[in-house]
Design a protein around this motif. Structure first.
Motif, mmCIF file in Angstrom:
data_model
loop_
_atom_site.group_PDB
_atom_site.id
_atom_site.type_symbol
_atom_site.label_atom_id
_atom_site.label_comp_id
_atom_site.label_asym_id
_atom_site.label_seq_id
_atom_site.Cartn_x
_atom_site.Cartn_y
_atom_site.Cartn_z
ATOM 1 N N ASN A 250 41.300 40.507 49.053
ATOM 2 C CA ASN A 250 42.509 40.844 48.301
ATOM 3 C C ASN A 250 42.115 41.163 46.861
ATOM 4 O O ASN A 250 41.429 42.125 46.631
ATOM 5 C CB ASN A 250 43.557 39.747 48.410
ATOM 6 C CG ASN A 250 43.985 39.562 49.855
ATOM 7 O OD1 ASN A 250 44.197 40.536 50.570
ATOM 8 N ND2 ASN A 250 44.063 38.329 50.290
ATOM 9 N N THR A 251 42.523 40.329 45.897
ATOM 10 C CA THR A 251 42.137 40.619 44.520
ATOM 11 C C THR A 251 41.083 39.648 44.012
ATOM 12 O O THR A 251 40.770 39.636 42.821
ATOM 13 C CB THR A 251 43.355 40.585 43.572
ATOM 14 O OG1 THR A 251 43.971 39.309 43.689
ATOM 15 C CG2 THR A 251 44.348 41.668 43.921
ATOM 16 N N ARG A 252 40.504 38.843 44.911
ATOM 17 C CA ARG A 252 39.425 37.942 44.514
ATOM 18 C C ARG A 252 38.103 38.696 44.688
ATOM 19 O O ARG A 252 37.821 39.219 45.760
ATOM 20 C CB ARG A 252 39.458 36.682 45.376
ATOM 21 C CG ARG A 252 38.298 35.766 45.146
ATOM 22 C CD ARG A 252 38.750 34.319 44.876
ATOM 23 N NE ARG A 252 37.599 33.526 44.443
ATOM 24 C CZ ARG A 252 37.367 33.203 43.180
ATOM 25 N NH1 ARG A 252 38.183 33.569 42.229
ATOM 26 N NH2 ARG A 252 36.297 32.500 42.853
ATOM 27 N N VAL A 253 37.327 38.772 43.617
ATOM 28 C CA VAL A 253 36.091 39.547 43.622
ATOM 29 C C VAL A 253 34.940 38.636 43.227
ATOM 30 O O VAL A 253 34.921 38.085 42.127
ATOM 31 C CB VAL A 253 36.193 40.736 42.630
ATOM 32 C CG1 VAL A 253 34.922 41.569 42.669
ATOM 33 C CG2 VAL A 253 37.405 41.606 42.956
ATOM 34 N N LYS B 258 41.705 51.059 47.642
ATOM 35 C CA LYS B 258 41.699 52.520 47.663
ATOM 36 C C LYS B 258 42.236 53.088 46.355
ATOM 37 O O LYS B 258 41.819 54.151 45.921
ATOM 38 C CB LYS B 258 42.538 53.030 48.835
ATOM 39 C CG LYS B 258 41.758 52.959 50.136
ATOM 40 C CD LYS B 258 42.468 53.640 51.281
ATOM 41 C CE LYS B 258 41.519 53.642 52.489
ATOM 42 N NZ LYS B 258 42.174 54.044 53.722
ATOM 43 N N ASP B 259 43.192 52.382 45.764
ATOM 44 C CA ASP B 259 43.847 52.894 44.571
ATOM 45 C C ASP B 259 43.852 51.866 43.435
ATOM 46 O O ASP B 259 44.598 52.003 42.484
ATOM 47 C CB ASP B 259 45.286 53.273 44.942
ATOM 48 C CG ASP B 259 45.910 54.179 43.910
ATOM 49 O OD1 ASP B 259 45.190 55.003 43.325
ATOM 50 O OD2 ASP B 259 47.126 54.032 43.666
ATOM 51 N N SER B 260 43.057 50.830 43.542
ATOM 52 C CA SER B 260 43.110 49.788 42.516
ATOM 53 C C SER B 260 41.726 49.424 41.994
ATOM 54 O O SER B 260 40.720 49.576 42.693
ATOM 55 C CB SER B 260 43.819 48.536 43.052
ATOM 56 O OG SER B 260 43.212 48.096 44.236
ATOM 57 N N TYR B 261 41.737 48.964 40.770
ATOM 58 C CA TYR B 261 40.499 48.668 40.054
ATOM 59 C C TYR B 261 40.649 47.341 39.330
ATOM 60 O O TYR B 261 41.759 46.907 39.033
ATOM 61 C CB TYR B 261 40.214 49.765 39.012
ATOM 62 C CG TYR B 261 39.807 51.080 39.627
ATOM 63 C CD1 TYR B 261 38.478 51.487 39.627
ATOM 64 C CD2 TYR B 261 40.759 51.908 40.221
ATOM 65 C CE1 TYR B 261 38.109 52.690 40.208
ATOM 66 C CE2 TYR B 261 40.393 53.112 40.808
ATOM 67 C CZ TYR B 261 39.057 53.498 40.795
ATOM 68 O OH TYR B 261 38.684 54.676 41.368
ATOM 69 N N MET B 262 39.511 46.723 39.050
ATOM 70 C CA MET B 262 39.513 45.549 38.193
ATOM 71 C C MET B 262 38.927 45.965 36.851
ATOM 72 O O MET B 262 37.828 46.533 36.793
ATOM 73 C CB MET B 262 38.695 44.442 38.839
ATOM 74 C CG MET B 262 38.674 43.192 38.005
ATOM 75 S SD MET B 262 37.983 41.802 38.922
ATOM 76 C CE MET B 262 39.444 41.200 39.751
ATOM 77 N N GLY B 263 39.664 45.700 35.803
ATOM 78 C CA GLY B 263 39.254 46.112 34.469
ATOM 79 C C GLY B 263 38.247 45.147 33.865
ATOM 80 O O GLY B 263 37.864 44.159 34.492
ATOM 81 N N PRO B 264 37.811 45.439 32.636
ATOM 82 C CA PRO B 264 36.846 44.564 31.979
ATOM 83 C C PRO B 264 37.434 43.185 31.698
ATOM 84 O O PRO B 264 38.621 43.054 31.428
ATOM 85 C CB PRO B 264 36.537 45.298 30.669
ATOM 86 C CG PRO B 264 37.643 46.273 30.479
ATOM 87 C CD PRO B 264 38.200 46.593 31.814
ATOM 88 N N LEU C 171 43.860 43.522 37.124
ATOM 89 C CA LEU C 171 44.072 44.533 38.162
ATOM 90 C C LEU C 171 44.809 45.738 37.580
ATOM 91 O O LEU C 171 45.848 45.581 36.939
ATOM 92 C CB LEU C 171 44.907 43.921 39.289
ATOM 93 C CG LEU C 171 45.297 44.853 40.422
ATOM 94 C CD1 LEU C 171 44.077 45.202 41.275
ATOM 95 C CD2 LEU C 171 46.389 44.235 41.271
ATOM 96 N N ILE C 172 44.249 46.922 37.793
ATOM 97 C CA ILE C 172 44.951 48.122 37.339
ATOM 98 C C ILE C 172 44.899 49.188 38.440
ATOM 99 O O ILE C 172 44.125 49.072 39.389
ATOM 100 C CB ILE C 172 44.353 48.709 36.037
ATOM 101 C CG1 ILE C 172 42.949 49.256 36.276
ATOM 102 C CG2 ILE C 172 44.343 47.703 34.906
ATOM 103 C CD1 ILE C 172 42.595 50.342 35.277
#
Ligand SMILES: [Zn+2]
Length: 153
Positions: free
Chosen positions: A83-86, A55-61, A33-34
């Motif tokens: 949440n952060t589960r993709v 809105k302001d967060s990304y999942m990196g490689p 998470l970044i």
């Protein structure tokens, strides 16, 4: 083998190694998470694999298969973000040998980045941008399929 990588069809992609049913979870995305201010600049869509998940967060490689799932304007899967589960979930039945794709616009919000698309679908939009800029009927379709994250609803 459920999934495989193929470099032979003009760019790298992930392909079904066996039939996948609509609604099946194909894979989880496992990057770090970044936040948006940590994104690489300039951003190279070929080498940089970041997926917006808030809105302001990304999942990196992650270094895994999830980095290589390509965009299509007529995709066979979509991202379900809790949440952060993709998770990448099939939105229709997928045949063995078919490329696994999702529509990058479904997760894009407030992003100035645009990508040119040559997915060769009859539905190709040619430019991939934010979810809000999609035509109404396409937005509705993805919302009904459950592949639009809450920040884009
Ligand atoms: Zn396209």
């Amino acid at each position: 083998m459920k999934l495989c990588i193929d470099n032979s069809r003009g760019g790298r992609g992930v392909f079904a190694g066996a039939p996948i049913r609509k609604g099946e979870c194909i894979m989880a995305f496992n990057g770090r998470l970044i936040y948006s201010d940590e994104l690489p600049e300039p951003y190279e869509s070929v080498d940089d694999h970041y997926v917006q998940i808030g809105k302001d967060s990304y999942m990196g490689p992650s270094g895994g298969l999830d980095d290589f799932v390509n965009h299509s304007c007529d995709p066979n899967s979509g991202l379900v973000i809790t949440n952060t589960r993709v998770e990448l979930v099939a939105i229709r039945d997928i045949k063995s040998g078919e490329e696994i794709t999702w529509d990058y616009s479904t997760t894009m919000y407030g992003d100035d980045w645009k990508m040119n698309c040559q997915c060769n679908s009859v539905y190709c939009r040619h430019v991939v941008g934010n979810f809000i800029d999609l035509p109404d009927e396409i937005r509705k379709k993805y919302i009904q399929l459950g592949v639009v994250p809450s920040y884009n609803l």
